[in-house]
Scaffold this motif. Structure first.
Motif, PDB file in Angstrom:
ATOM      1  N   LYS A  52       0.826  -1.210   0.000  1.00  0.00           N
ATOM      2  CA  LYS A  52       0.000   0.000   0.000  1.00  0.00           C
ATOM      3  C   LYS A  52       0.860   1.260   0.000  1.00  0.00           C
ATOM      4  N   VAL A  53       1.955   1.260   0.754  1.00  0.00           N
ATOM      5  CA  VAL A  53       2.856   2.415   0.775  1.00  0.00           C
ATOM      6  C   VAL A  53       3.501   2.604  -0.595  1.00  0.00           C
ATOM      7  N   LEU A  54       4.010   1.529  -1.184  1.00  0.00           N
ATOM      8  CA  LEU A  54       4.626   1.623  -2.510  1.00  0.00           C
ATOM      9  C   LEU A  54       3.607   2.046  -3.560  1.00  0.00           C
ATOM     10  N   PHE A  60       1.536   8.930  -6.358  1.00  0.00           N
ATOM     11  CA  PHE A  60       1.973  10.314  -6.190  1.00  0.00           C
ATOM     12  C   PHE A  60       2.828  10.749  -7.368  1.00  0.00           C
ATOM     13  N   TRP A  61       3.830   9.926  -7.735  1.00  0.00           N
ATOM     14  CA  TRP A  61       4.722  10.297  -8.826  1.00  0.00           C
ATOM     15  C   TRP A  61       4.014  10.348 -10.169  1.00  0.00           C
ATOM     16  N   PHE A  64       2.120  13.577 -10.121  1.00  0.00           N
ATOM     17  CA  PHE A  64       3.076  14.676 -10.178  1.00  0.00           C
ATOM     18  C   PHE A  64       3.595  14.878 -11.602  1.00  0.00           C
ATOM     19  N   ILE A  65       3.976  13.787 -12.258  1.00  0.00           N
ATOM     20  CA  ILE A  65       4.514  13.884 -13.620  1.00  0.00           C
ATOM     21  C   ILE A  65       3.434  14.333 -14.597  1.00  0.00           C
ATOM     22  N   LEU A  66       2.234  13.806 -14.477  1.00  0.00           N
ATOM     23  CA  LEU A  66       1.142  14.257 -15.344  1.00  0.00           C
ATOM     24  C   LEU A  66       0.853  15.738 -15.145  1.00  0.00           C
TER      25      LEU A  66
END
Length: 78
Positions: A52-54, A60-61, A64-66
């Motif tokens: 779940k953390v991964l 998130f990334w 963020f990239i989008l």
């Protein structure tokens, strides 16, 4: 000789006109499917927390990239 345990239980209430039938899978007679075992392993315990953390970090990334790429093209100088 005792009767074998069944996954189906039937009970009739004396003062009610409704019958209650419940079915429960017993662990001894039926094996869990591959998907059930995999999801149980990946969603519970320490491994479940790590997954779940991964997953949250990866999400998130991706967002963020989008957002970065979208913002770049929206605010690009002509």
């Amino acid at each position: 000789m005792q009767p074998q345990e069944s996954g189906v239980h039937y009970s009739r209430w004396e003062d009610s006109s409704r019958d209650e039938v419940s079915m429960a899978a017993t662990s001894g007679t039926e094996e869990a499917s591959c998907c059930d075992r995999t999801s149980r392993k990946l969603c519970t315990g320490k491994l479940g927390v790590a997954v779940k953390v991964l997953g949250g970090v990866a999400l998130f990334w991706v967002v963020f990239i989008l957002g970065y790429v979208t913002g770049y093209y929206v605010h690009k100088c002509k």
